[in-house]
Design a protein around this motif. Structure first.
Motif, short mmCIF file in Angstrom:
data_model
loop_
_atom_site.label_atom_id
_atom_site.label_comp_id
_atom_site.label_asym_id
_atom_site.label_seq_id
_atom_site.Cartn_x
_atom_site.Cartn_y
_atom_site.Cartn_z
N LEU A 63 29.35 3.94 -65.60
CA LEU A 63 31.05 3.60 -65.51
C LEU A 63 31.04 3.45 -63.81
CD1 LEU A 63 33.78 2.83 -66.28
CD2 LEU A 63 34.33 5.05 -66.33
N ARG A 64 30.33 4.28 -63.09
CA ARG A 64 30.53 4.51 -61.60
C ARG A 64 29.56 3.07 -61.11
NH1 ARG A 64 29.49 9.89 -62.09
NH2 ARG A 64 27.28 9.67 -61.34
N GLN A 65 28.68 2.86 -61.53
CA GLN A 65 27.73 1.57 -61.26
C GLN A 65 28.50 0.38 -61.50
OE1 GLN A 65 24.09 2.19 -63.31
NE2 GLN A 65 23.30 3.86 -62.02
N LEU A 66 29.17 0.39 -62.91
CA LEU A 66 29.83 -0.87 -63.24
C LEU A 66 31.21 -0.91 -62.41
CD1 LEU A 66 29.58 -3.13 -65.28
CD2 LEU A 66 31.12 -1.67 -66.73
N ALA A 67 31.77 0.03 -62.08
CA ALA A 67 33.00 -0.38 -61.35
C ALA A 67 32.74 -0.69 -60.05
CB ALA A 67 33.96 1.14 -61.10
N THR A 68 31.64 -0.54 -59.22
CA THR A 68 31.39 -0.95 -57.95
C THR A 68 31.50 -2.46 -57.84
OG1 THR A 68 28.92 -1.22 -58.36
CG2 THR A 68 29.97 0.95 -57.32
N ARG A 69 31.44 -3.31 -58.88
CA ARG A 69 31.60 -4.95 -58.85
C ARG A 69 33.06 -5.32 -59.22
NH1 ARG A 69 26.71 -6.02 -63.26
NH2 ARG A 69 25.15 -4.91 -62.05
N PHE A 70 33.91 -4.05 -59.09
CA PHE A 70 35.46 -4.82 -59.49
C PHE A 70 36.29 -4.10 -58.40
CE2 PHE A 70 32.98 -4.83 -63.64
CZ PHE A 70 33.58 -5.68 -64.11
N VAL A 71 37.55 -4.89 -58.44
CA VAL A 71 38.39 -4.35 -57.41
C VAL A 71 39.77 -4.89 -57.96
CG1 VAL A 71 38.46 -6.63 -56.34
CG2 VAL A 71 39.19 -4.70 -54.80
N ILE A 72 40.93 -3.68 -57.52
CA ILE A 72 41.98 -3.97 -58.23
C ILE A 72 43.23 -4.58 -56.94
CG2 ILE A 72 43.97 -2.70 -59.06
CD1 ILE A 72 42.49 -0.67 -60.08
N CYS A 73 43.89 -5.69 -57.10
CA CYS A 73 44.68 -6.28 -56.22
C CYS A 73 46.01 -6.33 -56.85
CB CYS A 73 44.14 -7.81 -55.96
SG CYS A 73 42.96 -7.84 -54.97
N GLY A 74 47.04 -5.61 -56.55
CA GLY A 74 48.14 -5.23 -56.71
C GLY A 74 47.91 -4.29 -58.00
N GLU A 75 48.34 -5.04 -59.26
CA GLU A 75 48.25 -4.38 -60.53
C GLU A 75 47.15 -4.89 -61.25
OE1 GLU A 75 49.72 -1.51 -61.60
OE2 GLU A 75 50.57 -1.36 -59.61
N THR A 76 46.47 -5.90 -60.71
CA THR A 76 45.27 -6.89 -61.63
C THR A 76 43.93 -6.41 -61.23
OG1 THR A 76 46.93 -8.54 -61.53
CG2 THR A 76 45.06 -9.27 -62.16
N TYR A 78 40.06 -7.42 -60.87
CA TYR A 78 39.24 -8.63 -60.57
C TYR A 78 37.93 -8.18 -60.29
CZ TYR A 78 43.44 -11.00 -59.36
OH TYR A 78 44.74 -11.56 -59.06
N ARG A 79 36.70 -9.28 -60.55
CA ARG A 79 35.27 -8.90 -60.36
C ARG A 79 34.98 -9.62 -59.25
NH1 ARG A 79 30.04 -10.36 -61.13
NH2 ARG A 79 28.80 -8.85 -62.03
N ARG A 80 34.19 -9.22 -58.57
CA ARG A 80 33.70 -9.82 -57.15
C ARG A 80 32.32 -10.70 -57.69
NH1 ARG A 80 33.76 -4.44 -55.08
NH2 ARG A 80 35.65 -4.22 -53.75
N SER A 81 32.47 -11.97 -57.24
CA SER A 81 31.18 -12.82 -57.66
C SER A 81 30.38 -12.44 -56.66
CB SER A 81 31.69 -14.31 -57.92
OG SER A 81 32.42 -14.69 -56.80
N PRO A 82 29.13 -13.20 -56.89
CA PRO A 82 27.95 -13.05 -55.59
C PRO A 82 28.60 -13.69 -54.38
CG PRO A 82 26.99 -13.27 -57.94
CD PRO A 82 28.39 -13.38 -58.15
N ASP A 83 29.35 -14.94 -54.49
CA ASP A 83 29.56 -15.73 -53.40
C ASP A 83 30.98 -15.28 -52.98
OD1 ASP A 83 31.37 -16.37 -55.40
OD2 ASP A 83 31.06 -18.47 -55.34
N GLY A 84 31.52 -13.89 -53.20
CA GLY A 84 32.44 -13.44 -52.43
C GLY A 84 34.03 -13.75 -53.19
N MET A 85 34.01 -14.66 -54.29
CA MET A 85 35.11 -15.05 -55.05
C MET A 85 35.74 -13.89 -56.14
SD MET A 85 35.61 -18.51 -57.15
CE MET A 85 37.22 -18.74 -57.91
N LEU A 86 36.90 -13.81 -56.10
CA LEU A 86 37.45 -12.87 -56.92
C LEU A 86 38.01 -13.26 -58.29
CD1 LEU A 86 39.82 -10.80 -54.70
CD2 LEU A 86 37.47 -10.18 -55.43
#
Length: 204
Positions: A63-76, A78-86
């Motif tokens: 879970l810790r490894q998987l969570a490094t690819r995600f980010v919370i903005c507000g209450e939503t 998002y997953r970080r894509s390789p090109d930096g897009m959320l």
């Protein structure tokens, strides 16, 4: 050189083959039995820093490894894509709506499964089993099955059509009906191509 005792037991190496990407195997199901979305544990870990109650040490590490690819903005989430897009994380119901709209909506071209997954990511959405779900969705699409190419002919060698000298072999094709008609009232176009020089002649 390593000496192995004669009475030692040698266990064979077991290799497990999986049909889904490795990151999909970190979570058993896209939808949990209690109706929570697949990202429920990731969201609560990022928001509160807590693990599921029944999580083992291996589950917590995954879970810790998987969570490094995600980010919370507000209450939503998002997953970080390789090109930096959320990419907005979708649950199962929302993913079905997005697949249906992108594949067969107003501007849906009924593309294949892998292309559908890439187009959804470019649109800004994500869920863990995107490629598998998109391929299965395309296989269940009635229009794709009715109008898809039927490839039942065994492969064979291509035979090049050659021309020994200019204007000895011609290829002729008819295009039409064309709308609107030409200025002289013609509705068809006759096209002739010389196979040697690739010279093209066209007349309505």
């Amino acid at each position: 050189m390593i000496d192995i005792p004669a009475d030692a037991t040698v266990r064979p190496l077991l290799i497990e083959s999986r049909s889904a990407p490795a990151y999909c195997c970190l979570i058993d199901d896209m939808e949990i039995d209690d109706g929570l979305p697949w990202y429920h544990d990731i969201y609560h870990f990022l928001r509160l820093g807590v693990y599921p109650e029944v999580a083992t040490a291996k589950d917590r590490r995954a879970l810790r490894q998987l969570a490094t690819r995600f980010v919370i903005c507000g209450e939503t989430l998002y997953r970080r894509s390789p090109d930096g897009m959320l990419l907005l994380c979708l649950d199962h119901a929302s993913a079905d709506r997005v697949m249906r709209e992108v594949h067969a909506g107003v501007c849906g071209p009924h593309m294949g499964g892998h292309m559908l997954a890439r187009k959804i990511m470019r649109t800004g959405y994500f869920w863990l089993t995107m490629e598998t779900d998109c391929c299965q969705f395309v296989q269940r699409c009635p229009e794709c099955q009715i109008h898809g190419d039927l490839i039942h002919v065994p492969p064979s060698e291509l035979h090049a059509l050659t021309s020994p000298w200019p204007f000895s072999v011609w290829g002729i094709d008819i295009i039409g009906k064309i709308s609107p008609k030409s200025s002289s009232g013609h509705e068809f176009i006759l096209v002739a191509i010389d196979y040697f020089t690739k010279w093209v002649e066209a007349a309505s």
